[in-house]
Design an enzyme around this catalytic site. Structure first.
Site, PDB file in Angstrom:
ATOM      1  N   GLU A 184      -2.477  -2.697  -4.004  1.00 19.07           N
ATOM      2  CA  GLU A 184      -1.150  -3.317  -3.851  1.00 19.07           C
ATOM      3  C   GLU A 184      -0.633  -3.832  -5.187  1.00 19.07           C
ATOM      4  O   GLU A 184      -0.134  -4.964  -5.291  1.00 19.07           O
ATOM      5  CB  GLU A 184      -1.206  -4.435  -2.800  1.00 19.07           C
ATOM      6  CG  GLU A 184      -1.460  -3.915  -1.397  1.00 19.07           C
ATOM      7  CD  GLU A 184      -1.396  -5.002  -0.339  1.00 19.07           C
ATOM      8  OE1 GLU A 184      -1.722  -6.163  -0.651  1.00 19.07           O
ATOM      9  OE2 GLU A 184      -1.027  -4.684   0.797  1.00 19.07           O
ATOM     10  N   GLU A 262      -3.077   0.184   5.712  1.00 21.18           N
ATOM     11  CA  GLU A 262      -3.407  -1.115   6.309  1.00 21.18           C
ATOM     12  C   GLU A 262      -2.445  -1.366   7.464  1.00 21.18           C
ATOM     13  O   GLU A 262      -1.349  -1.883   7.273  1.00 21.18           O
ATOM     14  CB  GLU A 262      -3.288  -2.257   5.293  1.00 21.18           C
ATOM     15  CG  GLU A 262      -4.347  -2.257   4.221  1.00 21.18           C
ATOM     16  CD  GLU A 262      -4.268  -3.505   3.340  1.00 21.18           C
ATOM     17  OE1 GLU A 262      -3.446  -4.405   3.641  1.00 21.18           O
ATOM     18  OE2 GLU A 262      -5.012  -3.566   2.358  1.00 21.18           O
TER      19      GLU A 262
END
Length: 650
Positions: A184, A262
């Site tokens: 991320e 995710e």
């Protein structure tokens, strides 16, 4: 491509490899023309779940992985926390619960492929996002950038880790089908493409060109988090607009399979807020909709586990928010490893799209309850200072940080002496939010109160000239997500009493785990016990378990905040007065059964109940606060007015 180093495989895996297809026939690739993956040339879609080996006792790995496979998953995704394996520069630990190669082998035995996320930064609500605290011994270091000091440490670590992983790559006969680069990164302020290109080049140099490398970001992070040459994936939860987010993903990855790396089955918990939940209907509906599109999905988390010891991370969202010891996450497999209704509902959805293993899931593990047990006072923490810090204190005019005294986690005691008499209650404070993270203040051994990061506590002190001022500083977990700067711990500014800056400090880095594990059992502390405890104090007792026992949950009613050890194992933090978590998960393997004596040690940091008792329950209490439950969402158009906090990533 790097040479194949099969000789460095663990011996356990060698017989397994002889049963697998020849390495040259094995492949996992992106079929861009048909928007899918190919596994050994055949169309393939992974339905995966996250499980962190570092949050589950090693003896329970096989149980959790088997339950994941029986749920219909064909892949497990997990991080590798750098700080868990390199505690000091150049010192590496892959033993016991840190043997990630044994975990890879257990995944293979469970017939699960692997998606690996080695960082170097992982978030994961783990201390400092997996980065080693010793990096901060260079105070000017710029983490997660092309800063030469940071890259040198990263290169050194990956030149140890990645060659050991090379034999486990799928095309080499192992089970790792893809590897994530960074984590991320688009949520980080730096947006340093030179850094990302350096990592990509390093991974290619050490792992070769056949392994699929990818990135993961939330929708707003794709701009800075994606990189040409790395496959782009996205993450979002059931409350988010799937159609809109996948359309955005197509701007960065026009062809190939859609991937949600995710998909949130639940959410993390902060001390002082409600236990987060996500409904079964919302989670199953979202999964079904993605599978209908042909997407590959990883569910984060499928089994959350526990932040044992001092390993929890923290967020900064207007104020400092440390993460709870429980990482239950409202996941399909509970913290104690039990199947939940969410698991069975997800299994039903998965069965509509691919075959699932035949046979029932194992039932919940046996649970036990007993107590109450009365704990006995061992003495206040200051009485054990010689054992907690046998090397003696470090002296400095101004207080030094944890990093400066090379204390990664836990506690440091700061001590100074009053140079004049303070006869009236006088305000004691630390400027510039210089308490990181929680300070327990004592004068001549008498507890005065607490100062806390980002909180305005009023504390007034008195004392005669020469009075001893002790401040026990607790590191509550380093920032683990997103735009955090370096999170130094300790007294970052000199405290002020009235108008006087206090100087001439002694710093005692405390080895609490070693005291509890080694010195307490040897009963080196033969001394008179105080009648009235004040401030940070040790309590303990022993207890037998008749029969086989079972998993249990430690409940500390009336206690305030502290740390617990069972048979020398650091269970983690409790904070009964703040919640939401009120019980600590005690896995059955930590306990001695058959009548043997178990020892529990509690370090209570503030106030003890009038009856210092504990209980073991047969079910957890994870939602005791009255605060509003927050439902986090990624997409701006789905945010509700009552959602005051932005998403924390993983």
């Amino acid at each position: 491509m790097a040479p194949k180093k099969l000789l460095c495989l663990p011996v356990l895996l060698l017989p397994l490899l002889t049963l697998l297809p020849q390495a040259d026939t094995r492949s996992f690739v992106v079929d861009r023309e048909n928007d899918r993956f190919l596994l050994d040339g055949a169309p393939f879609r992974y339905v995966s779940g996250s499980l962190h080996y570092f949050r589950v006792p090693r003896v329970l790995w096989a149980d959790r992985l088997f339950k994941m496979r029986m749920s219909g998953l064909n892949t497990v995704q997990f991080y590798v926390p750098w700080n868990y394996h390199e505690p000091e520069p150049g010192v590496y630990n892959f033993n016991g619960s840190r043997d990630l190669f044994a975990f890879l082998n257990e995944a293979s035995v469970a017939n699960l492929l692997v998606i690996l996320r080695p960082g170097p930064y992982i978030c994961a609500e783990w201390d400092m996002g997996g980065l080693p605290a010793w990096l901060l011994q260079k105070p000017d270091i710029h983490l997660r950038t092309s800063d030469p000091d940071f890259l040198a440490a990263v290169d050194s670590w990956f030149k140890v880790l990645l060659p050991r992983l090379y034999p486990w790559l799928y095309h080499n006969g192992g089970n790792i089908i893809s590897i994530q680069v960074e984590n991320e990164y688009g949520s980080y302020r730096a947006c340093d493409f030179s850094y990302m290109r350096h990592l990509a080049g390093l991974f290619r140099a050490l792992l070769g060109d056949r392994i699929l490398l990818f990135t993961t970001d939330g929708p707003e992070g794709l701009k800075c988090g994606s990189l040409q040459g790395l496959y782009t994936t996205v993450d979002f939860g059931p409350a988010d607009n799937m159609t809109k987010i996948f359309a955005l993903l197509r701007k960065y990855e026009p062809r190939g399979p859609l991937v949600n790396s995710e998909y949130y089955t639940g959410w993390l918990d902060y001390w002082g807020q409600n236990h987060s939940t996500r409904s079964v209907l919302a989670v199953t509906t979202g999964l079904e909709n993605m599978l209908k599109l042909g997407a590959s999905v990883n569910m984060y988390m499928f089994h959350g586990g526990t932040n044992f010891g001092f390993w929890n991370g923290a967020d900064e969202k207007g104020r400092f928010l440390p993460i709870t010891t429980s990482y239950d996450y409202d996941a399909p497999i509970s913290e104690a490893g039990d199947p939940t209704p969410k698991l069975f509902a997800l299994r039903n959805v998965i069965s509509e799209f691919q075959e699932i293993p035949l046979g029932p899931l194992p039932p919940p593990s046996p649970k036990m309850m007993f107590g109450p047990l009365t704990l006995h006072l061992d003495g206040d923490l200051l009485a054990f200072l010689d054992f907690l810090c046998p090397q003696g204190p470090i002296r400095s005019i101004l207080p030094m940080s944890f990093e400066a005294v090379k204390q990664d986690r836990g506690f440091v005691l700061y001590r100074t002496y009053l140079t004049y008499t303070v006869s009236e209650p006088t305000q004691f404070w630390v400027p510039n939010s210089g308490v990181h993270d929680r300070a327990y203040v004592m004068v001549d051994g008498v507890f005065q109160g607490v100062l806390e990061r980002n909180m305005k506590h009023q504390l007034f002190l008195m004392g005669k000239v020469g009075a001893k001022v002790d401040i026990l500083l607790e590191n509550m977990g380093r920032l683990s997500f997103g735009s955090n700067s370096s999170d130094f711990k300790g007294l970052l500014e000199p405290p002020i009493l009235g108008q006087t800056v206090l100087t001439q400090w002694l710093m005692f880095p405390l080895k609490v785990d070693k005291l509890v594990k080694w010195w307490f059992p040897l009963q080196l502390m033969k001394r008179s016990r105080p009648q009235v405890p004040s401030g940070p104090t040790f309590y303990s007792t022993t207890f037998p378990i008749l029969g086989e026992g079972g998993d249990t949950f430690l409940f500390l009613p009336g206690w305030t905040k502290g740390q617990v050890w069972i048979n020398g194992f650091n269970l983690g933090r409790y904070w009964t007065k703040r919640g939401p978590q009120e019980t600590l998960y005690v896995p059955r393997p930590l306990l001695l059964s058959g009548g043997a004596l178990n020892k529990i040690t509690v370090l209570e940091l503030e106030n003890v109940p009038s009856q210092p008792q504990i209980q073991f329950l047969d079910r957890p209490i994870l939602n005791s606060t009255l605060h509003k439950t927050y439902i986090y969402s990624l997409s701006a158009d789905t945010q509700s007015a009552f959602e005051p906090m932005e998403l924390s990533g993983h």
